[in-house]
Structure formats: structure tokens, C-alpha cells
Write a protein that holds these residues in place. Structure first.
Motif, short mmCIF file in Angstrom:
data_model
loop_
_atom_site.label_atom_id
_atom_site.label_comp_id
_atom_site.label_asym_id
_atom_site.label_seq_id
_atom_site.Cartn_x
_atom_site.Cartn_y
_atom_site.Cartn_z
N HIS A 101 -2.11 29.29 26.93
CA HIS A 101 -2.69 29.58 25.61
C HIS A 101 -1.64 29.82 24.52
CE1 HIS A 101 -2.03 33.53 27.58
NE2 HIS A 101 -1.59 33.85 26.40
N SER A 102 -0.40 30.10 24.91
CA SER A 102 0.61 30.45 23.90
C SER A 102 1.20 29.23 23.21
CB SER A 102 1.72 31.27 24.55
OG SER A 102 2.49 30.45 25.40
N ALA A 142 -7.67 23.70 20.82
CA ALA A 142 -8.87 24.47 20.46
C ALA A 142 -9.71 24.79 21.69
CB ALA A 142 -9.70 23.70 19.44
N ARG A 143 -9.70 23.90 22.64
CA ARG A 143 -10.50 24.11 23.85
C ARG A 143 -9.72 24.91 24.89
NH1 ARG A 143 -14.13 21.20 27.20
NH2 ARG A 143 -14.77 22.81 28.66
N GLY A 144 -8.40 25.09 24.65
CA GLY A 144 -7.59 25.88 25.58
C GLY A 144 -7.35 25.18 26.90
N PRO A 187 -15.47 27.62 27.78
CA PRO A 187 -14.03 27.86 27.76
C PRO A 187 -13.40 27.69 29.14
CG PRO A 187 -15.19 29.53 26.48
CD PRO A 187 -16.24 28.70 27.16
N ILE A 188 -12.30 26.96 29.16
CA ILE A 188 -11.60 26.64 30.42
C ILE A 188 -10.77 27.82 30.88
CG2 ILE A 188 -9.80 25.19 31.42
CD1 ILE A 188 -10.68 23.03 29.35
N LEU A 234 -11.30 36.18 25.86
CA LEU A 234 -11.84 35.06 25.09
C LEU A 234 -11.41 35.08 23.63
CD1 LEU A 234 -15.46 34.49 26.40
CD2 LEU A 234 -13.67 32.76 26.13
N ASP A 235 -10.87 33.96 23.17
CA ASP A 235 -10.50 33.79 21.77
C ASP A 235 -11.30 32.60 21.24
OD1 ASP A 235 -9.11 33.95 19.35
OD2 ASP A 235 -7.55 32.57 20.04
#
Lengths: 285, 285, 285, 285
Positions: free
Chosen positions: A243-244, A211-213, B232-233, B276-277
Motif C-alpha cells: 500500500h505504501s 486505487a484498488r490496492g 478491497p484486496i 481500510l482506506d
């Protein structure tokens, strides 16, 4: 060197002060030994001196100990003398996930990990086949009630005594050890824990990491203390993700890091390369 | 390709649904464009579709926008169209530590980082010489009182407007931005932060990391939100350390990771590779 | 420790045999010294013993040397005694590419690299501004004819003598040194070289690496011998690349690895951490 | 998505030209598909366009192929259509060393590697137990004479035909394949090879690497061509070593890199992520 030569490992801990190396190397000369590997560290934090030596000598244990005694007495040293390559008597605790156990067993058989594994204990039956393929007895007890947990831990202590176990490895054993067991086995239990940058507390950390990436996930092998997941760190590794990746893929990637990190920590411990300086480890690798 | 060909970057975000790629690639054909780079991602978490294209075409901006309009309208897309290599107008904020600023300036001059730097702002005078060596104006204001901090932030907003700044980089700027400034520049401020496994809160984290004997230290580049250090990272790196490192050495090692991690994040942002997601970044690298 | 305490570095090389550590630690006791860092290695290949000590002591150089003399004589040791942090007198040779020079200069100023840089020499004028910004004199001579090359190398030797240079760094100096110069400065010249898996010979290796689709590119810092690019390796690093990188991008990525690898090698050399065991380096890091 | 939805993988290769993405995404729309993953690359070297799509659709194979046909015909595409997660029919060849085979078998069982292993073939008996523990038939034939080698290779081709093998993995199979077999299985044989910086030719490369004091050792997974160890590279990894490692330890460390590098390459191949652009691989990871 002749057939009777032994390759010794000597580890020493004492208050830091001048002259230690000279004194201990004098004892090695006295024991007709040749230092083949030597590492030392003086901790500024605690004023403690740490040393690990490998020594080739034709002397026997009693002779070596006699040569060391005046020095270890004089400096009030905590010390250990072992033989290079002696398999460490190790008890492995597992639950359902086999990645760490598989790596330990494969490397033990391949001769890359000098441990003796008299038993694998588990609170689940899934890994019996894997253990038995490698010829290691497997013992399973359900741990779903407080009473069963107590019984399981009593059995652990019994096995530790019966087999003179030197190290207990939590290879993804998904139960929290009681403070009493942590205390009884202090400095002899290694756990593996997933790790993230930044850290996440609470349930399902991989989901939080997703969730935080986060871009790096990893694993930390550490000594178990009653302060959960906060024991002295032995080894850490990370790997890059993007992210994938689904939460499930993060789990799989994290498992690889867990296996190799835990095996590395066990190997160093078995070779007496891990010493404790308060809450820190000194790793003589 | 002839002299009039432009290399475009197109980024798109919209609700995920079938047919988007076909529609957008149709608009590219309409614009007589050739797709030279394409990346897309469908977020299962938010149901959002993300795409980044590089397109070679002889068409001008008005023509390209006209070709895109029916598609971006129909799918309710948020989109941006830019030219590859256009320098991003960037404001850098620093304090005393020069490692991040030096890396940004050196790479900008070396042609490895396409940014335009109209000004460096600082609450300390130390880095004036470095900025000016690279021909970048340097403005310094003390920030020791609440009033000075307010004035500094007002000046930041003034500079952002005056120079049409697209990105503010906190290159070890040791002041916490006010929630109001975070809000005003949301998604346009990148910070660099040291990172450890496990994480440490509070003052002097390097000292805590030392005390716990961490084996990996690193850095995280992230967007700034009013939730301190929790934005966000964008990018993370780590490097291995051992017990022999002093807290001071950990700082030096950490600074190297900070420089390269921040520069990488700025580079990706300048190339429109960071989308950004929700609380995660999608990095199309 | 009182104000008069010095932090010494002592390096020793001799034929491996029992008793060395005891003898040398006895000399340290004699010098009223405390060993704060110690590393040793016995080479099975050459039967050579290597040691590096850091010692805190209030004794002066003459006193320390007097305490060491009986031991170094008895074992026929090659040894060096230096003070921790003394800047190494270093001559840097460059051509047009500034990435390595920039890294050396920045870190020297930042206090992370203990070198004294009396001069930068180049066969091209491009890097004058960079050197002079950091206050380092810059001398440029064209090297396009054999006569000019000879003159340049004579000037190098003159500078080495005049400034008592201890290390010559080829920071992307794109000329092959003559065998005579290699011989004259043997063990005192460090070069940086791009490196690939697998290796590529001949012109434009980045183009070859691209054509073969290599996934890792890196850099090797090594001592210069008359056997071109085949001297003892000091340090190596690699970084991951993929098929989308152009040959030009591979060059940029490779340059980063070159900078950090070369600076690391120079730092270790300046700290007397690099010893030679035939064609191999022993790195006491 | 309903029960009848299939997750397809579509790979395409053709001459690079405008309009391809629009055409192919049109065929996906026609097939009522939703693109969930998409990667493309235009090779400047060969003027070739590469694409890999993952598409969710309720259509069956015949329907999807019918929707694709006009586009693949028009652009002269080489294409493949497969289902995500279908196990790749894989033949593994081994000799005595089990590290690569163990990793492949363990990950296949753990569900991390989607391959179907109908047979392991070997020129030695040692790994029979390991294969059979994982329920994979094991066939062993001595290969010590040219005739035996010919017979072994004939048997390989027979197995390939009989089981419709899609990939042959040389998991430390220590025999050089004949040019005829390389040719017959071109693009379908993956080998794993140790790798060093710099490279070493000839017998016992680990010993050479040790003598030169290399600081990084690694592994390269590549397609087998008749040009020995020079086929297109799929994946590479390295790990850091130091002067204290014996040649034997370098071998053990190298084996870990071999296992993980080979398994990674097989995984990508099984997922149709490896495409060939002349002598380079395009990896859509």
C-alpha cells in the motif's frame, strides 16, 4: 565431434498420430545425427503434435533436408531447420521509455541474447544515444498524424523486407499497429504489456491498480494480433507491492518486470522455443 | 516483565495532521507502556492517517482506555484495543471443496492461526468429517431455493450474533451473498477468489485461462462487498504454469494458492493488521 | 481410445549414443502405442542418456515388455514400466512435528498425490490421532537406546519387505539412519531438510540464521545417503523473511516450505520423474 | 506544502527504553514537522532501539538539529539527518564483468537510483567504454603484485577522502580487500556474492552447484568485513534452475540475480534504510 559438426534446431508441427517420433528419429539417424535436446507436446485441444529437436551432425543443410523430406512430406509437417546460436534478424520499435531497449542491447552485447539488430525505429528522438552507444543505427520519424503513421508502418515493412527481418519487437512502442500491419507480420511481432491482478481496462492502469490496492503487478509478453493486447501469451512475471507505493513507484517496478519479461520472450523466440497452438503458445524451454 | 504485563494491540485511524504520533505516544507513556511494534501510514489519496501499535504494559484495559481517551477524542480517532493472541471468533462457510477449510483447521490446531471456530456452516454435507475431526461443530442446510438461501443467511446472522462473531470466512462457499448480508457484515467477510493474468470473466475461468495459455495463475483474498469479487484486496499470490497443464491440473494448482492466500488474509485480519482506506487495504505486516 | 487402453510410464537409462530415440520409438510403434509425453536428457558429465515416456496403448504388460526387449537388450538399458496413477507403496517415518505428515495425508485423500500408505512409523506417540483420522495405521516404538534404534530399523526393513514398499519418506523423522539402512534402501529414501543462504552447520540453524539476519529461508528435499544431508537434491524452495522475525517464527515459516517441498518431491518420485545421474537428479517435470 | 518545505530522513539508534517515540515525536512537533513515514524496531537480541523517520518541515538543518539535540542527548542516540533524494557519493570498484556496473549506471541515469558516481575504479580496462558512455570517469590500475594492490587500496582511500565518498560498491571487483581497508571503511563497503542452497566453499562454486544438481541459485549483497563473505546480509534473491543448465548457463543466470540484488542493496543504503544490529541488518523498506 569434429570441426565440421553443426548443432541444428529442428521444429515440427503436424496432426497428432502414432509413429511420428519414430519416423523423425529415423530421419535423424539417416542424417548421422545425435539428438541432444528433444521436447514434444500433443495438444488435446487441437489434435496437433509439436516437436523441437536439437541435433548434432556433420551433415550439411541440403543433406539434412533430404533426409527429412520423406517424413515431413508423409506427415504433412510444417517444419523449420536452423543452426543453434544464429542471430535472429530483429527490428526493435521504441518510443520514449528506454528500459526495455537497454536490457535488449546490454544482453545482446553480453552474448546472452542471440539477435542481430540492424535498426531501431522510433517515433521519438530520446533513445538515439542509447542505441548508438551500442552501435545500432537509429531512425526516428514523427507519428502524430494518420499520414505519418501510415508512412512509419510502410517504412517498417520496407525495413523488414530489406533486412529480411524475422522478428519485430515492440519495446514500449506506444502506438497501436494497424490491423494491416498486424496481419502482414502475424506471428512475428512481440509486444510487452503491463499486467495486474485483477486486470484493468482503460487509461492509466497503474493509477487504477493503486486505487484498488493491488498486491501484485507484472508484465505479459505476447504476440501481437489485431485484437489489441489479446494475442497469445509468451511469458508473464509479477512482483509484490504494498500500500505504501505511489502510482509512480508502481510504474518503476512494473518497468523492471517489463524488461525482463520481454527479453525472455525474445530469447525463447530466437531459439525457436515458441510454437503456436491456436491461441496458446507452446514454450519448449 | 512481570506476570501482570499485557501485550496490547492498538489500531487508530483519523484525519492526517501533525502531532498525532507525539500525542498517542504520550498516552502510551501515561499508560506506562513500552511500544514494541509500530507502523503508520498517511494516505495521500484520502488524507487519512493509520497506525498500529503493539504495547507492553502492566496497566489494565480500563486504565489504558482512560489514558487514550483525551487523545482519541481530540483527534476524532476510530480506534480498537485488543490483546495479542486473543483468538478471533470466526465463522467459516464452505461448500464441497475442502482445501481451504483443511488449511484453516490444521493451522489453528498447530497454533499458527489464532482463531476460535465455534461453527462451520455449509450448503453441502461433504466436509462434516473434516470439521468434526478437528472438533468443530458442523451445520449443513441445503441452499437450492431462494427460500432456503434466505433461511441460510438468516441463520448466519443468528450465529454471528449468538457467538459474537468477528469474522466470516468464505472458504470456497459457492453461493453469492445477498446485498443485504454483505451490508450487514461489511468489513467482516473475507472471500477467496482465483485470479489470472489477464483476468477472465464468466463461467469456468480455468478453462478460459487454459485456452489462452496463461503462464501464471493465482488467488486473491478480498473483503466481500455487494460489488461481486471487487471488494478491497487483502492478499494475492501466483504460481507459474505451462502449456502442458490440463484445465484440471490448473484447478489443483490454483487450490493451493487459494488455501495459503486465504489463511494468510485471515491471520492478518485476526492480528488487526488489515485497515481500510476507501477501496484499498493498508496491510501492516 | 477404447476401454482396454492403458496409460504407461516408461523410464530408460543407458550410455548415450546415436539412435536410441529411433530404436525406442520403434518399439512403441511395435506395441501399437502413442507417445503422449516424452522427455530426455543427455548428461555431458557422465555420458548417460535418460528418457521418460508416457505411452497410450491397448497392449498388456507382457506384450509391451516383449516389444521393448530387443531394444533394451541392445543398448543395455536400465528401464522401468509402470501404469500412470498407480499408487506408490510408501512408508512414512515421523517424530513429533506433524506439518509434513498432514500435508501428505491431506493430498493423498484429495487425490493429488498417488501414494498408498500402509503404515506410519514413529518414535513418538503424538501423531497417532492424525494418522488414524486418515485411516492409516500408526506404529510407535521408543528410540532412545542404540538397541531400540536397531530394532526400529529392523522393523522398517521388515515393513518394507512385507508391504513391498517402494519409497520411505522421512517426514521430519528426527533420527539419523544407520549407514546400513541407507545402503539397503539406497535411492528409495527421501528426506526433507531446512535450508538457508548461506548454509549453517551444527545445532539450531534457525537461531544461527536469525543471528546472521538471513533474508531467505527454505527447504531441500533430497535422497538420503550415508553422507548426512548431502544426498542428491530433488527439490528446493525458499521464502523471504525479514529482521522482525523471531527464531520461533522462522521455524514456522520454514515448516511450510518443508511441507510443500517434501510433498512435491514425493509426487515426482511416485510419477517416476526423478532419475539419478551420479550425484545429481534429473527431474522430468 | 510551500516551496521552502524540505523532506527529511532521520535515523536513530539507542538503547531500547520506554518513552523514546514520545520524545522524538515531540522534537518533530517542535520542528513544525509532519511525520510522513516511520519505522522502528526493538532488537531483543541486543536491547537496541532503531528508528527511521521521514519528516516534512519548513525548518532548516540548524533548526531541526536544535530541536533534536535535547532528545538525542538525553537518550544517548546515534543519529543521522539527511534530505530525501540527495545523491549518495559512491565509488564503484569493478574488474571485467559488467553486469552489475551496467545495472547501476542505467538505473542512476533513469532516476531510479539516487547516487552520485564521481569515479569507477578497476584493475582491468574492459569496462572503460561502458562507464564513459554514462559520463563517469574511469581509472584503471593493474593489481597483479602485492605492491600494486597496496597502491590500488591507497588510491581508493585517497578517492574516498577527496570525494567524501559515503559508499564503496564492489560490483564484481574480484580482489579481496585487505583487512586494513575493510577496517578503515567498515559499514561503508557493499559486496555482491553468488549464493547457493546448500552453500559451496572453494573455487568454482557454480561447477560444484552443477555437480550437486542444485535447484536454486542466487545472490547475496552484504557488508564487507575482514571475515570474507561473512559480513551482515543486506539482501538475497534466488532463481530456479534445473538439470539441463550447463555450468556456463548457471553463471549467466546467477549474474542477473547479482545485478538486481546489488542495485537493491545500494538503493536501500542510499535511502538510509539499512541499519546495523550487531551482525544483522535492520532493513526499513
Amino acid at each position: 565431434m569434429n570441426a565440421a559438426t553443426t548443432h541444428w534446431i529442428l521444429t515440427l508441427v503436424c496432426r497428432d498420430q502414432p509413429g511420428i517420433v519414430h519416423a523423425i528419429s529415423g530421419a535423424v539417424v539417416e542424417a548421422a545425427g545425435n539428438i541432444t535436446e528433444s521436447q514434444q507436446f500433443s495438444s488435446n485441444d487441437t489434435g496437433t503434435f509439436f516437436m523441437r529437436l536439437q541435433v548434432e551432425s556433420g551433415i550439411d543443410r541440403a543433406g539434412f533436408e533430404a533426409a527429412l523430406a520423406p517424413v515431413t512430406d508423409r506427415y504433412g509437417m510444417t517444419w523449420e531447420l536452423d543452426v543453434v546460436g544464429r542471430p535472429l534478424r530483429t527490428l526493435v520499435l521504441v518510443s520514449k521509455a528506454g528500459h526495455c531497449l537497454n536490457d535488449l542491447l546490454y544482453r545482446q552485447r553480453a552474448g546472452q541474447l542471440s539477435v542481430d539488430l540492424p535498426l531501431v525505429m522510433s517515433n521519438h528522438p530520446e533513445l538515439r544515444g542509447l542505441a548508438e552507444f551500442y552501435g545500432v543505427p537509429f531512425e526516428q520519424h514523427a507519428v502524430t498524424t494518420p499520414g505519418q503513421k501510415l508512412a512509419f508502418e510502410d517504412r517498417v515493412l520496407e525495413v523488414v523486407e530489406q533486412h529480411d527481418i524475422e522478428l519485430v519487437v515492440l519495446a514500449r512502442y506506444m502506438q497501436i499497429l494497424s490491423p494491416e500491419l498486424c496481419e502482414a507480420l502475424s506471428g512475428r511481432v512481440i509486444n510487452i504489456h503491463h499486467s495486474f491482478l485483477p486486470g484493468f481496462k482503460g487509461a492509466n492502469p497503474y493509477k487504477q491498480a493503486h486505487a484498488r490496492g493491488v498486491k501484485l503487478i507484472g508484465a505479459t509478453a505476447h504476440f501481437v494480433t489485431s485484437d489489441l493486447d489479446e494475442g497469445p501469451i509468451i511469458e508473464q512475471n509479477v512482483v509484490r507491492v504494498d500500500h505504501s507505493r505511489s502510482p509512480g513507484e508502481l510504474v518503476a517496478i512494473g518497468q523492471d518486470e517489463e524488461s525482463r519479461t520481454l527479453t525472455q520472450a525474445v530469447k525463447w523466440f530466437a531459439e525457436h522455443r515458441v510454437l503456436l497452438d491456436s491461441a496458446r503458445t507452446i514454450i519448449f524451454k
